[in-house]
Design an enzyme around this catalytic site. Structure first.
Site, PDB file in Angstrom:
ATOM      1  N   ARG A 233      38.027  27.264  60.729  1.00 51.88           N
ATOM      2  CA  ARG A 233      39.399  26.904  61.076  1.00 51.88           C
ATOM      3  C   ARG A 233      39.887  25.828  60.109  1.00 51.88           C
ATOM      4  O   ARG A 233      39.155  24.896  59.764  1.00 51.88           O
ATOM      5  CB  ARG A 233      39.482  26.345  62.509  1.00 51.88           C
ATOM      6  CG  ARG A 233      39.434  27.396  63.594  1.00 51.88           C
ATOM      7  CD  ARG A 233      40.712  28.242  63.642  1.00 51.88           C
ATOM      8  NE  ARG A 233      40.676  29.238  64.693  1.00 51.88           N
ATOM      9  CZ  ARG A 233      40.181  30.468  64.562  1.00 51.88           C
ATOM     10  NH1 ARG A 233      39.665  30.861  63.422  1.00 51.88           N
ATOM     11  NH2 ARG A 233      40.226  31.315  65.574  1.00 51.88           N
ATOM     12  N   ASP A 257      39.161  30.242  53.863  1.00 54.98           N
ATOM     13  CA  ASP A 257      39.798  31.414  54.469  1.00 54.98           C
ATOM     14  C   ASP A 257      40.860  30.975  55.469  1.00 54.98           C
ATOM     15  O   ASP A 257      41.628  31.797  55.960  1.00 54.98           O
ATOM     16  CB  ASP A 257      38.743  32.287  55.168  1.00 54.98           C
ATOM     17  CG  ASP A 257      39.318  33.620  55.630  1.00 54.98           C
ATOM     18  OD1 ASP A 257      39.993  34.284  54.801  1.00 54.98           O
ATOM     19  OD2 ASP A 257      39.115  34.000  56.789  1.00 54.98           O
ATOM     20  N   GLU A 262      48.337  26.991  58.045  1.00 56.05           N
ATOM     21  CA  GLU A 262      48.512  28.417  57.718  1.00 56.05           C
ATOM     22  C   GLU A 262      49.521  29.121  58.623  1.00 56.05           C
ATOM     23  O   GLU A 262      50.119  30.128  58.221  1.00 56.05           O
ATOM     24  CB  GLU A 262      47.168  29.154  57.808  1.00 56.05           C
ATOM     25  CG  GLU A 262      46.633  29.271  59.226  1.00 56.05           C
ATOM     26  CD  GLU A 262      45.255  29.904  59.315  1.00 56.05           C
ATOM     27  OE1 GLU A 262      44.429  29.626  58.444  1.00 56.05           O
ATOM     28  OE2 GLU A 262      45.023  30.662  60.267  1.00 56.05           O
ATOM     29  N   HIS A 293      43.040  34.168  55.871  1.00 59.79           N
ATOM     30  CA  HIS A 293      42.369  34.284  57.175  1.00 59.79           C
ATOM     31  C   HIS A 293      41.998  35.751  57.465  1.00 59.79           C
ATOM     32  O   HIS A 293      42.345  36.296  58.517  1.00 59.79           O
ATOM     33  CB  HIS A 293      43.253  33.720  58.297  1.00 59.79           C
ATOM     34  CG  HIS A 293      42.438  33.265  59.479  1.00 59.79           C
ATOM     35  ND1 HIS A 293      42.743  32.145  60.215  1.00 59.79           N
ATOM     36  CD2 HIS A 293      41.310  33.783  60.037  1.00 59.79           C
ATOM     37  CE1 HIS A 293      41.864  32.003  61.186  1.00 59.79           C
ATOM     38  NE2 HIS A 293      40.983  32.984  61.098  1.00 59.79           N
TER      39      HIS A 293
END
Ligand code: NAD
Length: 329
Positions: A233, A257, A262, A293
Site C-alpha cells: 500500500r 505498485d 494513487e 496497482h
C-alpha cells in the site's frame, strides 16, 4: 437471490457468469465503484461485492443497512478503505479474499526487483539517447543478495519462496512467525532487515502501526545500494522522504505498485492536471519503476477473487459463517 457487484473488470465476467449459473444466483455487474453516488443501486439486492482502495463514505454504510444488506464483501486482500466502527454500527459483516493468488503479487515484485538490480531503467534511458554503452552499469546477481521481507504473510511468504529458490539469502520481520516458512527465510528484527538487505520488499497491511513505516529514519538505516519494493500500500511509504532518499543516494532505487495519492489518478485515463507532482518526480527517475496497482491482475487471481468473494456473500445472506471474516488488527 440477487447480488450486485461493483467495480467489475472485463476479465472477471467469464468467472462471474460461471459462478452465477453454478450457484443459481442472479448477479448484476457494474463497472463503477461503491460510493455515495452508486450505493442506491444496491436497493432491492440481497448482497453486495466490491473492490476498491478508495474509502467508503459514511452514507454508504448507512444506506446499505437501510436496504437490508448484511455484509461488505471486498474481493481483495486489503480492507483499509473500510471503517470498521461504521460497519459494526450498521451491522455489516466485513469479509475479504485473503489469498486469491499470493504468487501474482510475489511474481510482480520479483520481476520489478530483477529489473532494478540489472539497472534496466538506466539502460533504457541511455538507449533512448542512442547511447548503447555499458559503462557504470555493472550489475550483480540475485543469489549474492540478501532480501528482506517486511511482513511475511501470504504474499511475503510467497515472495520469500521465490527469492529463496533463486538462491538469495532471505530474512524477514513479522510479529507472527510461520514455522512452514523457516525453510525459506530467517526471522529477525526490523532494524536488521533494513540495515542488511540489498532488496527490501514490503508486504504488510496498511494500519496505524505501519502507516509511513518507510520514512527518512528507515531510509537512513538502509544500504545506499539497496532497493525498496512496495507491492502493498502506498501509505506505508512517506513519498516525500522516499524522493529525498533517492535524490540523496541513500537508497539505489524503488519499485512501487502503489502510491499514497494513487486514488486521484490510478484506474483511469487521467488528465495531465490530475497527475500529482510526486508521481512526475518519481517517474522521471531511471532507478524508479511505477506500476498502476496491477500486481494482482492475473487470470488465476481474477477467478479466485470472484468465486471466494461471492461464496462469502451467499454464506452471510443464508445466515451462515463466512469463510473469510475480517477481524481488524
Ligand atoms: P497477510 O495478512 O497474509 O500478511 C501480512 C503480514 O504482515 C502478516 O503476517 C502480519 O503479521 C504482518 N505484519 C503486520 N504488521 C506488521 C509490521 N508492523 N511489521 C512486519 N510485519 C507485519 O496479507 P497478504 O495477503 O500477504 O497481503 C499483504 C498486503 O499486500 C495487503 O494488506 C495489501 O495491502 C497488499 N496487496 C497488494 C496487492 C497489489 O495488487 N499490489 C494485492 C493484494 C494485496
Amino acid at each position: 437471490m440477487k447480488i450486485i457487484m461493483y467495480a467489475t473488470l472485463a476479465p472477471e465476467q467469464k468467472y462471474i457468469k460461471e459462478w452465477a449459473i453454478k450457484n443459481d444466483v442472479e448477479v448484476k455487474c457494474v463497472t463503477e465503484r461503491l460510493n455515495a453516488q452508486t450505493v442506491d443501486w444496491a436497493k432491492g439486492f440481497d448482497g453486495i461485492d466490491f473492490q476498491q482502495t478508495q474509502s467508503l463514505e459514511p452514507i454508504v454504510y448507512q444506506k446499505l443497512h437501510q436496504y437490508g444488506i448484511k455484509q461488505l464483501t471486498a474481493r481483495m486482500v486489503g480492507y483499509d478503505m473500510i471503517d470498521f466502527n461504521l460497519a459494526k454500527k450498521y451491522q455489516l459483516t466485513v469479509t475479504n479474499v485473503p489469498a486469491y493468488s499470493p504468487r501474482a503479487i510475489a511474481e510482480m515484485g520479483l520481476s520489478q526487483a530483477l529489473q532494478l538490480v540489472r539497472k534496466m531503467g538506466y539502460y533504457y534511458q541511455r538507449m533512448d539517447q542512442l547511447d548503447f554503452r555499458w559503462a557504470g552499469l555493472e550489475s550483480t546477481e540475485i543469489y549474492n543478495l540478501t532480501v528482506g521481507i517486511i511482513g511475511a504473510g501470504h504474499i511475503g511468504g510467497a515472495t520469500a519462496q521465490l527469492y529463496s529458490l533463486l538462491g538469495a539469502n532471505v530474512i524477514a520481520t513479522d510479529p507472527v512467525h510461520h514455522p512452514e516458512l523457516e525453510a525459506y527465510l530467517n526471522y529477525t528484527d526490523l532494524d536488521t532487515v533494513l540495515s542488511q538487505s540489498d532488496i527490501v520488499t514490503i508486504h504488510t497491511p496498511l494500519n496505524k502501526q505501519t502507516a509511513n513505516l518507510f520514512n527518512s529514519q528507515a531510509f537512513q538505516k538502509m544500504k545506499n545500494t539497496a532497493y525498496l519494493i512496495n507491492m502493498a500500500r502506498g501509505g506505508l511509504v512517506k513519498t516525500d522522504d522516499l524522493i529525498q532518499a533517492l535524490q540523496e543516494g541513500q537508497i539505489a532505487g524503488a519499485a512501487l505498485d502503489t502510491l499514497a495519492d494513487e486514488g486521484q489518478f490510478f484506474e483511469k485515463k487521467a488528465q495531465p492536471e490530475e497527475i500529482p507532482e510526486d508521481y512526475r518526480i518519481l517517474r522521471s527517475m531511471p532507478n524508479v519503476l511505477i506500476s498502476p496497482h496491477c500486481a494482482f491482475y492475473t487470470d488465476t487471481a481474477m477467478k479466485n477473487m470472484v468465486e471466494m468473494g461471492l461464496d462469502d456473500v451467499v454464506a452471510i445472506i443464508n445466515g451462515k459463517h463466512p469463510q473469510y471474516p475480517v477481524i481488524p488488527q
